[in-house]
Design a protein around this motif. Structure first.
Motif, PDB file in Angstrom:
ATOM      1  N   GLY A 172       0.812  -1.218   0.000  1.00 23.73           N
ATOM      2  CA  GLY A 172       0.000   0.000   0.000  1.00 23.73           C
ATOM      3  C   GLY A 172       0.844   1.265   0.000  1.00 23.73           C
ATOM      4  N   VAL A 173       1.924   1.262   0.797  1.00 23.14           N
ATOM      5  CA  VAL A 173       2.791   2.442   0.854  1.00 23.14           C
ATOM      6  C   VAL A 173       3.513   2.650  -0.465  1.00 23.14           C
ATOM      7  N   LEU A 174       4.054   1.599  -1.034  1.00 25.34           N
ATOM      8  CA  LEU A 174       4.831   1.726  -2.266  1.00 25.34           C
ATOM      9  C   LEU A 174       3.960   2.060  -3.466  1.00 25.34           C
ATOM     10  N   LEU A 175       2.658   1.769  -3.400  1.00 22.09           N
ATOM     11  CA  LEU A 175       1.756   2.095  -4.507  1.00 22.09           C
ATOM     12  C   LEU A 175       1.195   3.502  -4.423  1.00 22.09           C
ATOM     13  N   THR A 176       1.253   4.118  -3.268  1.00 21.53           N
ATOM     14  CA  THR A 176       0.591   5.408  -3.087  1.00 21.53           C
ATOM     15  C   THR A 176       1.537   6.561  -2.779  1.00 21.53           C
ATOM     16  N   MET A 177       2.742   6.274  -2.270  1.00 23.35           N
ATOM     17  CA  MET A 177       3.640   7.340  -1.855  1.00 23.35           C
ATOM     18  C   MET A 177       4.834   7.410  -2.796  1.00 23.35           C
ATOM     19  N   PRO A 178       5.359   8.622  -3.038  1.00 21.28           N
ATOM     20  CA  PRO A 178       6.520   8.748  -3.943  1.00 21.28           C
ATOM     21  C   PRO A 178       7.725   7.994  -3.405  1.00 21.28           C
ATOM     22  N   SER A 179       8.354   7.229  -4.284  1.00 23.58           N
ATOM     23  CA  SER A 179       9.521   6.437  -3.919  1.00 23.58           C
ATOM     24  C   SER A 179      10.263   6.066  -5.194  1.00 23.58           C
ATOM     25  N   PRO A 180      11.498   5.588  -5.088  1.00 23.44           N
ATOM     26  CA  PRO A 180      12.224   5.172  -6.300  1.00 23.44           C
ATOM     27  C   PRO A 180      11.594   4.006  -7.032  1.00 23.44           C
ATOM     28  N   VAL A 181      10.706   3.263  -6.386  1.00 22.05           N
ATOM     29  CA  VAL A 181      10.111   2.087  -7.018  1.00 22.05           C
ATOM     30  C   VAL A 181       8.621   2.281  -7.279  1.00 22.05           C
ATOM     31  N   LEU A 182       8.147   3.530  -7.268  1.00 19.47           N
ATOM     32  CA  LEU A 182       6.713   3.766  -7.445  1.00 19.47           C
ATOM     33  C   LEU A 182       6.237   3.258  -8.798  1.00 19.47           C
ATOM     34  N   ALA A 183       6.949   3.591  -9.875  1.00 17.67           N
ATOM     35  CA  ALA A 183       6.531   3.151 -11.205  1.00 17.67           C
ATOM     36  C   ALA A 183       6.590   1.632 -11.339  1.00 17.67           C
ATOM     37  N   ASP A 184       7.653   1.029 -10.826  1.00 16.39           N
ATOM     38  CA  ASP A 184       7.768  -0.431 -10.892  1.00 16.39           C
ATOM     39  C   ASP A 184       6.694  -1.114 -10.053  1.00 16.39           C
ATOM     40  N   ALA A 185       6.384  -0.549  -8.881  1.00 16.69           N
ATOM     41  CA  ALA A 185       5.366  -1.147  -8.024  1.00 16.69           C
ATOM     42  C   ALA A 185       4.004  -1.117  -8.714  1.00 16.69           C
ATOM     43  N   ARG A 186       3.681  -0.005  -9.359  1.00 14.70           N
ATOM     44  CA  ARG A 186       2.399   0.064 -10.058  1.00 14.70           C
ATOM     45  C   ARG A 186       2.386  -0.837 -11.284  1.00 14.70           C
ATOM     46  N   HIS A 187       3.533  -1.077 -11.861  1.00 11.77           N
ATOM     47  CA  HIS A 187       3.594  -1.959 -13.034  1.00 11.77           C
ATOM     48  C   HIS A 187       3.400  -3.422 -12.628  1.00 11.77           C
ATOM     49  N   PHE A 188       4.023  -3.822 -11.519  1.00 11.67           N
ATOM     50  CA  PHE A 188       3.935  -5.222 -11.107  1.00 11.67           C
ATOM     51  C   PHE A 188       2.756  -5.505 -10.181  1.00 11.67           C
ATOM     52  N   ALA A 189       2.020  -4.491  -9.768  1.00  7.29           N
ATOM     53  CA  ALA A 189       0.895  -4.716  -8.852  1.00  7.29           C
ATOM     54  C   ALA A 189      -0.153  -5.661  -9.433  1.00  7.29           C
ATOM     55  N   PRO A 190      -0.561  -5.508 -10.705  1.00  9.74           N
ATOM     56  CA  PRO A 190      -1.537  -6.477 -11.240  1.00  9.74           C
ATOM     57  C   PRO A 190      -1.021  -7.912 -11.239  1.00  9.74           C
ATOM     58  N   LEU A 191       0.260  -8.091 -11.552  1.00 11.08           N
ATOM     59  CA  LEU A 191       0.808  -9.446 -11.546  1.00 11.08           C
ATOM     60  C   LEU A 191       0.776 -10.036 -10.138  1.00 11.08           C
ATOM     61  N   ILE A 192       1.123  -9.220  -9.152  1.00 13.08           N
ATOM     62  CA  ILE A 192       1.096  -9.704  -7.772  1.00 13.08           C
ATOM     63  C   ILE A 192      -0.336 -10.036  -7.347  1.00 13.08           C
ATOM     64  N   ALA A 193      -1.291  -9.210  -7.796  1.00 15.34           N
ATOM     65  CA  ALA A 193      -2.687  -9.476  -7.447  1.00 15.34           C
ATOM     66  C   ALA A 193      -3.168 -10.788  -8.059  1.00 15.34           C
ATOM     67  N   PHE A 194      -2.826 -11.012  -9.323  1.00  8.76           N
ATOM     68  CA  PHE A 194      -3.220 -12.276  -9.958  1.00  8.76           C
ATOM     69  C   PHE A 194      -2.551 -13.467  -9.268  1.00  8.76           C
ATOM     70  N   ALA A 195      -1.290 -13.310  -8.868  1.00  8.62           N
ATOM     71  CA  ALA A 195      -0.617 -14.394  -8.158  1.00  8.62           C
ATOM     72  C   ALA A 195      -1.294 -14.684  -6.828  1.00  8.62           C
ATOM     73  N   ALA A 196      -1.704 -13.632  -6.123  1.00 11.87           N
ATOM     74  CA  ALA A 196      -2.399 -13.830  -4.850  1.00 11.87           C
ATOM     75  C   ALA A 196      -3.738 -14.537  -5.061  1.00 11.87           C
ATOM     76  N   LEU A 197      -4.463 -14.130  -6.100  1.00 14.36           N
ATOM     77  CA  LEU A 197      -5.728 -14.808  -6.390  1.00 14.36           C
ATOM     78  C   LEU A 197      -5.506 -16.270  -6.748  1.00 14.36           C
ATOM     79  N   GLY A 198      -4.441 -16.535  -7.506  1.00 14.88           N
ATOM     80  CA  GLY A 198      -4.134 -17.930  -7.824  1.00 14.88           C
ATOM     81  C   GLY A 198      -3.808 -18.750  -6.593  1.00 14.88           C
ATOM     82  N   ALA A 199      -3.064 -18.159  -5.651  1.00 19.78           N
ATOM     83  CA  ALA A 199      -2.751 -18.875  -4.419  1.00 19.78           C
ATOM     84  C   ALA A 199      -4.014 -19.150  -3.612  1.00 19.78           C
ATOM     85  N   LEU A 200      -4.923 -18.161  -3.558  1.00 21.70           N
ATOM     86  CA  LEU A 200      -6.187 -18.386  -2.854  1.00 21.70           C
ATOM     87  C   LEU A 200      -7.014 -19.473  -3.524  1.00 21.70           C
TER      88      LEU A 200
END
Length: 408
Positions: A172-200
């Motif tokens: 949540g912090v890395l997706l909403t607050m300015p940081s060196p990895v903000l762009a990368d976090a928003r890019h990989f967030a959908p992949l992480i979400a799909f992985a979490a759904l797959g694990a569930l």
């Protein structure tokens, strides 16, 4: 066409180059190197090797002055603040452990849990790997509770709860607050979400599976214990609250370290960097917690425009403060070691021999000789007791809970 004898002689007598003698040593060396890389010892110490390598690269690129500067900036008030923050985080971590153990139907009072947690924190900070203290805590708790499996699983679930809250808040912090990895976090967030759904989905399929195989029963039993220990209505609020307080304590410690190191960045700027450092600390590739934390913090500060040297100084100060916060674990080790020595000394006199009372008269009038009765074989052997009590990491289990100095 005629061929001269000289040409024939040259053709016949010419020797072909043999690749065996020259390539055999190279192949042998390569096989030996691969065997060593695949050895169990290297796999066991891989985390330590990686941590040392990271620290070596940082020392080579930034020099030792950064480490020494961080150590010189620490004063007595800062150490007291570290001890206070460590007390809060340790008590709430022990409470979370107690809640998980209760969900697994294991008795664990809060006082012994706090003492054992302090001991585990000190061992994690003092020994390579960063997890040996938790391993010792799990084994000792399982032995004292009379169920090694549940004792180990309670510690594993307690650590999983902390890492899950860190991952949830960190994302949540890395997706909403300015940081060196903000762009990368928003890019990989959908992949992480799909992985979490797959694990569930996999977990749900295993739960709905009615197969009676041994592995299926074991998986369902583990999932049931995880649900009772972490997600039950009785435990979920306490586990979530304690994990949030522990995470907040670590973030506050990082901000304190940044202020001590001389960083003037705001808390909003430091928060994403602190999350990155904590995520790096969760990797089992360190030497007592040192290694990835320093590397990631130096890179993050450099990418944020705050200077890699400043980031390394902050990481060094944070590491020292974390180690100071775990020092009460030394008191727990010394007290229990001394109590074990006293118990061992008291047990050496247990193997006494009852003197011969002489012959006594049998009911029929016959004299019966009574042999000397010794209770030596019922007493613990001196060598075994002393060997256990002389080791400061051990304690005799009693009443299904970790030992304390009062219960020895």
């Amino acid at each position: 066409m005629a061929v001269s004898q000289a040409r024939i002689g040259v053709i016949v007598s010419a020797s072909r180059p043999q690749a065996g003698p020259t390539t055999a040593p190279a192949r042998t060396t390569l096989r030996t190197l691969l065997a060593r890389l695949d050895s169990r010892a290297l796999r066991t110490h891989l985390g330590t090797v990686v941590g040392v390598a990271i620290l070596g690269v940082l020392l080579w690129r930034l020099g030792t002055g950064v480490f020494l500067d961080g150590l010189r900036r620490i004063d007595a008030p800062t150490l007291l603040v570290a001890l206070g923050i460590g007390l809060v985080t340790t008590v709430f971590s022990a409470w979370r452990w107690q809640l998980v153990a209760r969900g697994l139907r294991i008795r664990l009072p809060l006082g012994p849990a706090v003492a054992d947690y302090y001991r585990a924190l000190f061992l994690n900070a003092a020994l390579p790997g960063g997890v040996l203290g938790d391993v010792h805590r799990a084994v000792r708790h399982g032995q004292s509770a009379g169920d090694l499996g549940r004792g180990v699983r309670s510690v594993v679930l307690e650590r999983v709860a902390g890492q899950a809250v860190l991952a949830f808040v960190g994302v949540g912090v890395l997706l909403t607050m300015p940081s060196p990895v903000l762009a990368d976090a928003r890019h990989f967030a959908p992949l992480i979400a799909f992985a979490a759904l797959g694990a569930l989905a996999v977990v749900w399929a295993l739960r709905m599976n009615r197969a009676t195989s041994r592995r299926g029963r074991a998986v369902r039993a583990s999932l049931g214990e995880a649900r009772e220990g972490l997600l039950s209505r009785r435990n979920l609020p306490g586990v979530a609250l304690s994990s949030a307080v522990v995470l907040a304590g670590h973030l506050v410690m990082f901000v304190v370290a940044a202020r001590v190191a001389g960083s003037a960045a705001s808390a909003a700027v430091l928060l994403p960097l602190a999350v990155l450092a904590l995520l790096a600390m969760s990797l089992p590739l360190n030497v007592g917690g040192w290694g990835p934390r320093e590397g990631v913090t130096a890179w993050a500060f450099g990418a944020a425009g705050l200077g890699a040297s400043s980031g390394l100084t902050v990481a060094v100060v944070y590491g020292v403060l974390s180690f100071v916060a775990s020092l009460p674990g030394v008191v727990v080790l010394v007290v229990r070691w001394y109590a074990g020595l006293r118990a061992g000394a008291a047990g050496t006199g247990a193997g006494t021999v009852v003197p011969d009372p002489g012959p006594r008269q049998a009911p029929t009038g016959h004299s019966v000789d009574v042999l000397p009765v010794s209770i030596e074989k019922y007493a613990p052997k001196e060598s075994t007791r002393l060997a256990r009590s002389a080791f400061p990491f051990s304690a005799e289990p009693s009443e299904g809970r970790p030992m304390t100095p009062e219960s020895v």
